[in-house]
Write an enzyme that holds these catalytic residues in place. Sequence first.
Site, PDB file in Angstrom:
ATOM      1  N   GLY A  45      42.102  38.904  35.522  1.00 14.57           N
ATOM      2  CA  GLY A  45      43.105  37.890  35.231  1.00 14.57           C
ATOM      3  C   GLY A  45      42.573  36.861  34.246  1.00 14.57           C
ATOM      4  O   GLY A  45      43.323  36.327  33.420  1.00 14.57           O
ATOM      5  N   SER A  46      41.273  36.572  34.319  1.00 15.36           N
ATOM      6  CA  SER A  46      40.651  35.675  33.352  1.00 15.36           C
ATOM      7  C   SER A  46      40.780  36.235  31.944  1.00 15.36           C
ATOM      8  O   SER A  46      41.081  35.509  30.986  1.00 15.36           O
ATOM      9  CB  SER A  46      39.169  35.471  33.697  1.00 15.36           C
ATOM     10  OG  SER A  46      39.029  34.867  34.963  1.00 15.36           O
ATOM     11  N   HIS A  71      43.835  39.345  45.734  1.00 18.37           N
ATOM     12  CA  HIS A  71      45.166  38.926  45.287  1.00 18.37           C
ATOM     13  C   HIS A  71      46.265  39.841  45.840  1.00 18.37           C
ATOM     14  O   HIS A  71      45.990  40.774  46.586  1.00 18.37           O
ATOM     15  CB  HIS A  71      45.194  38.864  43.762  1.00 18.37           C
ATOM     16  CG  HIS A  71      44.387  37.717  43.221  1.00 18.37           C
ATOM     17  ND1 HIS A  71      44.777  36.973  42.132  1.00 18.37           N
ATOM     18  CD2 HIS A  71      43.211  37.167  43.625  1.00 18.37           C
ATOM     19  CE1 HIS A  71      43.886  36.035  41.890  1.00 18.37           C
ATOM     20  NE2 HIS A  71      42.920  36.140  42.782  1.00 18.37           N
ATOM     21  N   SER A 100      46.715  38.471  37.915  1.00 20.00           N
ATOM     22  CA  SER A 100      45.420  38.991  38.343  1.00 20.00           C
ATOM     23  C   SER A 100      45.627  40.039  39.420  1.00 20.00           C
ATOM     24  O   SER A 100      46.497  39.894  40.288  1.00 20.00           O
ATOM     25  CB  SER A 100      44.546  37.865  38.902  1.00 20.00           C
ATOM     26  OG  SER A 100      43.359  38.390  39.471  1.00 20.00           O
ATOM     27  N   PHE A 153      37.248  58.176  32.266  1.00 20.02           N
ATOM     28  CA  PHE A 153      37.139  56.974  33.084  1.00 20.02           C
ATOM     29  C   PHE A 153      37.515  55.679  32.365  1.00 20.02           C
ATOM     30  O   PHE A 153      37.954  54.726  33.001  1.00 20.02           O
ATOM     31  CB  PHE A 153      35.715  56.856  33.646  1.00 20.02           C
ATOM     32  CG  PHE A 153      35.338  58.038  34.492  1.00 20.02           C
ATOM     33  CD1 PHE A 153      35.799  58.146  35.792  1.00 20.02           C
ATOM     34  CD2 PHE A 153      34.554  59.055  33.971  1.00 20.02           C
ATOM     35  CE1 PHE A 153      35.470  59.230  36.578  1.00 20.02           C
ATOM     36  CE2 PHE A 153      34.220  60.154  34.747  1.00 20.02           C
ATOM     37  CZ  PHE A 153      34.675  60.247  36.051  1.00 20.02           C
TER      38      PHE A 153
END
Length: 388
Positions: free
Chosen positions: A55-56, A185, A180, A27
């Site tokens: 995305g951060s 998105h 992101s 996983f």
Amino acid sequence: MRYTLSDETWGREELEAINRVIESNFFSMGKEVKAFEEEFAIKFGSKYAVMSNSGSSANLLAIAALVYSGKLKSGDEVIVPAVSWSTTYFPLSQHNLKLKFVDINPETLNMDMNKLEKAITKNTKAVFAVNLLGNPNEFDRLIKICKDNNIILLEDNCESMGAKYENRQLGTIGLMGTYSTFYSHHLCTMEGGVTVTNDEELYHYLLSIRAHGWTRNLPANSKIYKKKEDEFYESFNFIMPGYNLRPLEMEAAIGREQLKKLDKIIFQRRENAKYFVEKMQSIKNIRVQKEIQESSWFGFAMILEGSLKEKRSELVKLLKENKIEVRPIVAGNFTKNEAIKYLNHEISGELTGADEIHNSGFFVGNHSKSNKENIDFLINIIESFVKE
């Protein structure tokens, strides 16, 4: 009717991808992540792609790689637009860089190139450009400005996957670019992000920083560290301060299926936008975002003008009452947020464009399927408000 910020793009393929991972009984970051990265790089025309858990985190990885590689140093000045998401800014501060905020063009919502030029000093070492809500920056000017001043160009492209400038994919124009894949998105893997670059050394920094700063994921011929042949030793060997930003195999497996749909998703978003822009032309005192070349239209931004300028709260209330989800234009003028007091920063000139967005702007969602019915409903509500 309910007009949501985003729509569902998953089908049987994504569920089967999840099941594939479950059946593998593996996983954490593994083969699916590697395959997704290779497919993502090919899709967007970049040599290297590194997936992370958001995305951060993609932004954090990019900035950390620049600092640890020596391309940026503590105290260096990085120019940023005054309108963006918080994690455009935080990684810069977290790595002891100075932010210089520059105003936006209130028409395009991206950095004002004239004000950018005026903001550059001998201490300016990079520009972190944000392609806001799907819309490209004026890259012909931006590239020239960076080259003329010998400064690094970076792209926060987290809201603009699939957008193009001069037929080049946004996110691949600067030294590094970020994306992101959060739920709402263009491409949805639940959580996720990607950092791309053509620089092999930076790529190796990204690989190490993403997983604790260890050497395990570096190739044998790494440009930043000479690995020993002792696999046992290299399994827990740390060469720089890193993070745990690793994505899950499920997210990557979903992403591989989503990539196959991306062209259709972007096409439909552009078709929706054409319809929206056409419909909005007849409504006075509401300005929509001006497109630069090929936007991927994350959402539909609107700015109230004239007699409507002070009536945003009333219109937002009406939209919410009619089950239309609405948000600020990202974080508006970010320098008005309380978090700014923790950041080493400077404001270059007046932020009049950012203030206008902050006080009079909002956006509604665009979808990956046709949402003309939603747009018609939205237009009817707005028209009724304007006539009052």
